[in-house]
Design a protein around this motif. Structure first.
Motif, short mmCIF file in Angstrom:
data_model
loop_
_atom_site.label_atom_id
_atom_site.label_comp_id
_atom_site.label_asym_id
_atom_site.label_seq_id
_atom_site.Cartn_x
_atom_site.Cartn_y
_atom_site.Cartn_z
N GLN A 163 0.82 -1.20 0.00
CA GLN A 163 0.00 0.00 0.00
C GLN A 163 0.86 1.26 0.00
OE1 GLN A 163 -2.60 -0.40 3.36
NE2 GLN A 163 -4.08 -1.69 2.26
N ASP A 164 1.95 1.17 0.81
CA ASP A 164 2.85 2.33 0.82
C ASP A 164 3.48 2.54 -0.54
OD1 ASP A 164 2.24 2.72 3.45
OD2 ASP A 164 4.03 1.70 4.22
N GLU A 165 3.91 1.40 -1.16
CA GLU A 165 4.49 1.53 -2.49
C GLU A 165 3.46 2.05 -3.49
OE1 GLU A 165 6.10 -2.18 -3.63
OE2 GLU A 165 7.80 -2.10 -2.23
N ILE A 166 2.23 1.47 -3.36
CA ILE A 166 1.17 1.95 -4.26
C ILE A 166 0.90 3.43 -4.01
CG2 ILE A 166 -1.27 1.74 -4.82
CD1 ILE A 166 -0.99 -1.28 -4.22
N GLU A 167 0.88 3.77 -2.72
CA GLU A 167 0.62 5.17 -2.37
C GLU A 167 1.75 6.06 -2.89
OE1 GLU A 167 -1.76 8.15 -0.98
OE2 GLU A 167 -2.19 6.00 -1.06
N ARG A 168 3.00 5.56 -2.68
CA ARG A 168 4.13 6.33 -3.20
C ARG A 168 4.06 6.44 -4.72
NH1 ARG A 168 6.99 3.56 0.91
NH2 ARG A 168 7.68 1.97 -0.60
N GLU A 169 3.67 5.30 -5.37
CA GLU A 169 3.54 5.34 -6.82
C GLU A 169 2.44 6.30 -7.24
OE1 GLU A 169 4.42 4.49 -10.77
OE2 GLU A 169 5.52 4.07 -8.92
N LYS A 170 1.33 6.24 -6.48
CA LYS A 170 0.26 7.18 -6.77
C LYS A 170 0.73 8.62 -6.59
CE LYS A 170 -3.68 4.20 -5.64
NZ LYS A 170 -4.83 4.02 -4.74
N ILE A 171 1.47 8.79 -5.46
CA ILE A 171 1.98 10.14 -5.21
C ILE A 171 2.94 10.56 -6.32
CG2 ILE A 171 3.39 11.53 -3.65
CD1 ILE A 171 2.21 9.87 -1.35
N ARG A 172 3.82 9.60 -6.71
CA ARG A 172 4.76 9.91 -7.78
C ARG A 172 4.02 10.23 -9.08
NH1 ARG A 172 7.06 7.73 -11.99
NH2 ARG A 172 5.87 5.82 -11.76
N GLN A 173 3.02 9.35 -9.39
CA GLN A 173 2.24 9.60 -10.60
C GLN A 173 1.49 10.92 -10.50
OE1 GLN A 173 -0.24 6.21 -11.24
NE2 GLN A 173 1.47 4.84 -11.77
N ALA A 174 0.94 11.16 -9.27
CA ALA A 174 0.24 12.43 -9.08
C ALA A 174 1.20 13.61 -9.25
CB ALA A 174 -0.42 12.47 -7.71
N LEU A 175 2.44 13.42 -8.68
CA LEU A 175 3.42 14.49 -8.84
C LEU A 175 3.81 14.66 -10.30
CD1 LEU A 175 5.72 13.83 -5.74
CD2 LEU A 175 4.10 15.69 -6.05
N GLU A 176 4.00 13.49 -10.99
CA GLU A 176 4.32 13.58 -12.41
C GLU A 176 3.18 14.25 -13.18
OE1 GLU A 176 7.01 12.84 -14.07
OE2 GLU A 176 8.12 12.18 -12.31
N LYS A 177 1.95 13.86 -12.80
CA LYS A 177 0.80 14.46 -13.45
C LYS A 177 0.73 15.95 -13.16
CE LYS A 177 -4.21 13.93 -13.92
NZ LYS A 177 -5.39 13.18 -13.46
N GLN A 178 0.94 16.27 -11.87
CA GLN A 178 0.95 17.68 -11.51
C GLN A 178 2.07 18.43 -12.22
OE1 GLN A 178 1.16 17.92 -7.27
NE2 GLN A 178 -0.94 17.21 -6.94
N LYS A 179 3.25 17.73 -12.30
CA LYS A 179 4.37 18.34 -12.99
C LYS A 179 4.04 18.56 -14.46
CE LYS A 179 9.32 17.73 -13.79
NZ LYS A 179 10.48 16.82 -13.58
N ALA A 180 3.43 17.49 -15.08
CA ALA A 180 3.04 17.64 -16.49
C ALA A 180 1.99 18.74 -16.64
CB ALA A 180 2.51 16.31 -17.01
N GLN A 181 0.99 18.72 -15.74
CA GLN A 181 -0.03 19.77 -15.80
C GLN A 181 0.58 21.15 -15.57
OE1 GLN A 181 -2.99 18.66 -12.95
NE2 GLN A 181 -3.95 17.13 -14.29
#
Length: 405
Positions: free
Chosen positions: A183-201
């Motif tokens: 869950q932590d990895e998934i959460e971190r991945e989600k956070i990373r993806q969210a950060l990447e998405k936010q970065k892309a946005q």
């Protein structure tokens, strides 16, 4: 060894009490429960007075129970099911209890509190724990604590300081750790993806902002250029208009100046002509008497001083001769109208008139052509011409005319 706790301390028959025994009073931390056949139980708690000997006799109470009302700790461990059947909770239950309703304890003949409370608490906890997963132990503990107090209260007990701790088996803990890690990895991945998405946005937004800023700069530059061109055109128009206005004003000024100049020239010409006319009139008024009076010497002297007056004198002579001709023609007409002349006289008179007219014309032409001749010659010729004219006019005019004159 499992500890057994019996809340009923003493069970005695009242027949053993003596009739004269004093009224029973419960000891501190206890309660007395009297039982009689066919009657309700009578409970005497601490601070209350029990029935008298007569009341017990007449009330037919035959048993008395002493029930412990003090607090006692209790602890036990059990397994509880969870929502997933593959694992169980391990529950460590700790609490302090006390008898709340001694009559209920007597009625149910409770001799071991553990046997009553432990199954009851376990059943309540099992019903609750089945709703939670192994990782939701905290929520299960809180709900268990909320429901246990009511269940024990209904059984005649009071509950104090109840705590339940749910533990997991080693496998379950490892599974939870693994699940938590995932869950932590998934959460971190989600956070990373969210950060990447936010970065892309953010990059897209920045690109949009840059494009908007560039478009805004272009729009402002174009607008500035348009405004500048508009201002330049307006300035050119204003300048052209000013030039046209200046040209118009200049033209109007030139026209006005020309008109004023023309008017001034006309006025000057008029004044000059007026002056010349007045001067001519004055000279005519001055020379006419001299010519009519035959004062040629005075006239010659005046011309010697003012040679420019020759024209005036000639004009005066012409006027005088013109007057004489008109007078002669008038007189001839009068004679003809009066039929006072004969044919031969008419011929002679006509010839004389024609000679006089030709002589006057030749004299006027000669004088006009000789304006540039020297003044002295003019002075000498003028009296002779005048004397000849006078003689000719006198000799040529008939006697009748001279008499009339």
């Amino acid at each position: 060894m499992t500890e057994i706790y019996n809340p009923i301390l003493i069970r005695e028959e009242i027949s053993r009490w003596r009739i004269l025994q004093s009224r029973p009073i419960p000891d501190p931390g206890t309660a007395l429960v009297f039982a009689a056949e066919g009657q309700s139980l009578l409970t005497i708690k601490q601070g209350e007075k029990g029935p008298t000997s007569g009341e017990m006799l007449w009330g037919k109470y035959h048993l008395v129970y002493k029930v412990d009302m003090t607090e006692h700790p209790l602890r036990f461990v059990c397994n509880l099911p969870c929502k997933t059947d593959a694992f169980d909770f391990q529950a460590d239950v700790k609490f302090t209890y006390a008898v709340r309703d001694p009559e209920m304890i007597v009625k149910r003949s409770v001799t071991d509190v553990r046997q009553v409370l432990e199954p009851l608490i376990t059943e309540v906890m099992r019903n609750i724990s089945r709703k939670y997963e192994v990782e939701e132990s905290g929520a299960a503990e809180r709900e268990i604590s909320d429901h246990i107090k009511k269940a024990i209260y209904d059984e005649g007990f009071s509950l104090y300081q109840f705590t339940v701790s749910l533990f997991l088996e080693q496998e379950a803990r490892e599974r939870i750790r693994e699940k938590k890690r995932l869950q932590d990895e998934i959460e971190r991945e989600k956070i990373r993806q969210a950060l990447e998405k936010q970065k892309a946005q953010l990059a897209i937004e920045q690109q949009k902002q840059r494009e908007q800023l560039e478009l805004e700069r272009i729009r402002q530059r174009n607008q500035f250029q348009r405004e500048e061109e508009k201002t330049h055109i307006q300035s050119e128009i204003e300048l052209q208009k000013l030039k046209q206005d200046l040209e118009i004003e200049k033209t109007q000024f030139d026209i006005i100046q020309t008109r004023q100049k023309e008017q001034l020239e006309l006025e000057l010409r008029r004044q000059r002509e007026q002056f010349e006319l007045e001067s001519m009139k004055i000279k005519m008024e001055f020379y006419s008497p001299l010519l009519q009076g035959g004062n040629f010497q005075l006239l010659a002297l005046q011309l010697a001083q003012r040679p420019e007056d020759v024209t005036v004198i000639l004009q005066a002579l012409n006027q005088q001769k013109q007057g004489e001709r008109e007078h002669q023609v008038k007189m001839l007409k009068m004679l003809l109208d009066a039929d006072a002349l004969e044919g031969s006289q008419i011929n002679e008179v006509g010839k004389n008139l024609l000679r006089q007219l030709v002589g006057l014309t030749e004299q006027s032409t000669a004088v006009l052509e000789s304006r540039s001749v020297d003044i002295s010659e003019t002075q000498e010729a003028l009296p002779e011409a005048d004397s000849q004219e006078n003689n000719n006019s006198t000799s040529d005019i008939p006697e009748e005319f001279r008499r009339e004159e």
